[in-house]
Design a protein around this motif. Structure first.
Motif: not given
Length: 331
Positions: A5, A49, A51, A73-76, A85, A88-89
């Motif tokens: 990210a 993650n 960004h 995926y984990s978008r921030e 981050g 967050n996951a």
């Protein structure tokens, strides 16, 4: 989990056009080298993650199946810090998990690190590597058993209590989340950072030390370069070409390159030179290594290149002379 990210500010202007994990090293995005490393060591279920330019990463890697992993995926929307981050996951991560930077180059034996982590009683294991210049790294202070006793952030070598650089490659048990700061209380967060922001060095690891919670250094001899700036990008490229780091090369490796007939005696060619797919190289071009000519690069006739990194799609005008340069193209 692959950390992907960051903004990559020290690699600008390259990262004005792409996220740092997509910066090519030896004709592959650096994150692709990491993803292939994960696959080789059996880490299949992976999350990254995102960004900065997230679509570029998702478009390249898709669901990961082409590279031997299952990738999600984990978008921030706002950056969450070095550890925020990961929190967050947390719903994706299991009882034991790996965290690795997607913008560093390494051939670390991840299976060996996993074995070390699982054989110790700590809830965290940090990969560390001995360095000569501690002023460029955060270093870990350990006891005789490798248990971490403290840290120093970029100490002068004369004041350093350790030469073990923190590589930013971690294995954790899920209990690590018990030591995260409450949302909105990170010591590293600025006034504009989101509540979920958190930092390993300022928030999480100090709480482990304060609570006398065991966590360990896993010292490695493997190659590791965080590619933090343009000089390290050049060095990683050279190390990959010379075999110092074990990575897969993409393209044709030659001992110097010459198109057409030389106009005069210019001496022997020097390698290695890696030439990617779909390149257009004009007549009377000489390329001396170490050099990488990225996929789809156009090199105009009569050019002379030495120790050049041409990023994919670069256009080098006819008659150019480039020495020690990084050439790119704004898409």
């Amino acid at each position: 989990m692959v950390l992907a990210a960051g903004l990559g500010t020290r690699l600008r202007p390259i990262t004005y056009e792409m996220p740092k994990p997509m910066v090519p090293v030896l004709n592959r995005p650096v994150m692709e080298h990491i993803v292939r490393l994960l696959a080789r060591h059996g880490f299949r279920e992976t999350i990254a993650n995102l960004h900065w330019f997230p679509d570029l990463i998702e478009d390249h890697f898709g669901d990961g199946s082409e590279f031997g992993i299952e990738l999600t995926y984990s978008r921030e929307e706002q950056l969450l810090g070095t550890s925020g981050g990961v929190r967050n996951a947390a719903g994706f991560l299991g009882d034991s998990f790996l965290v690795i930077s997607g913008d560093a180059l390494s051939d670390i034996d991840l299976a060996a690190m996993r074995d070390f982590h699982e054989s110790h009683d700590g809830i965290a294991t940090l990969a560390t590597k001995r360095v000569e210049d501690t002023s460029q790294f955060g270093v870990a202070i350990t006891d005789a058993d490798g248990r971490i006793q403290g840290f120093q952030e970029k100490p002068d070598p004369s004041e350093a209590l350790s030469d073990l650089a923190n590589c930013g490659i971690y294995m954790f048990r899920s209990e690590i989340f018990d030591f995260f700061p409450e949302p909105g209380t990170s010591k590293a967060a600025g006034s504009d950072d989101p509540a979920g922001f958190a930092d390993w060095a300022m928030d999480v690891f100090p709480r482990l030390l304060e609570g006398d919670v065991p966590f360990y250094s896993h010292e490695i001899d493997a190659y590791w370069n965080d590619i933090g700036n343009l000089e390290e990008l050049r060095q990683s490229t050279l190390d990959g070409l010379s075999g110092v780091v074990e990575v897969e090369l993409e393209g044709e490796l030659v001992d110097g390159f010459r198109s057409g007939s030389p106009a005069g005696d210019e001496g022997d060619l020097k390698g290695p030179v890696l030439i990617g797919a779909g390149c257009e190289i004009g007549d009377d071009v000489r390329i001396d290594g170490p050099a990488v000519i990225g996929d789809g690069t156009k090199v105009g006739a009569g050019s002379r290149l030495r120790e050049v990194i041409a990023l994919p799609g670069a256009e080098i005008p006819a008659g150019s002379v480039l020495i020690g340069a990084i050439a790119g193209h704004r898409g």
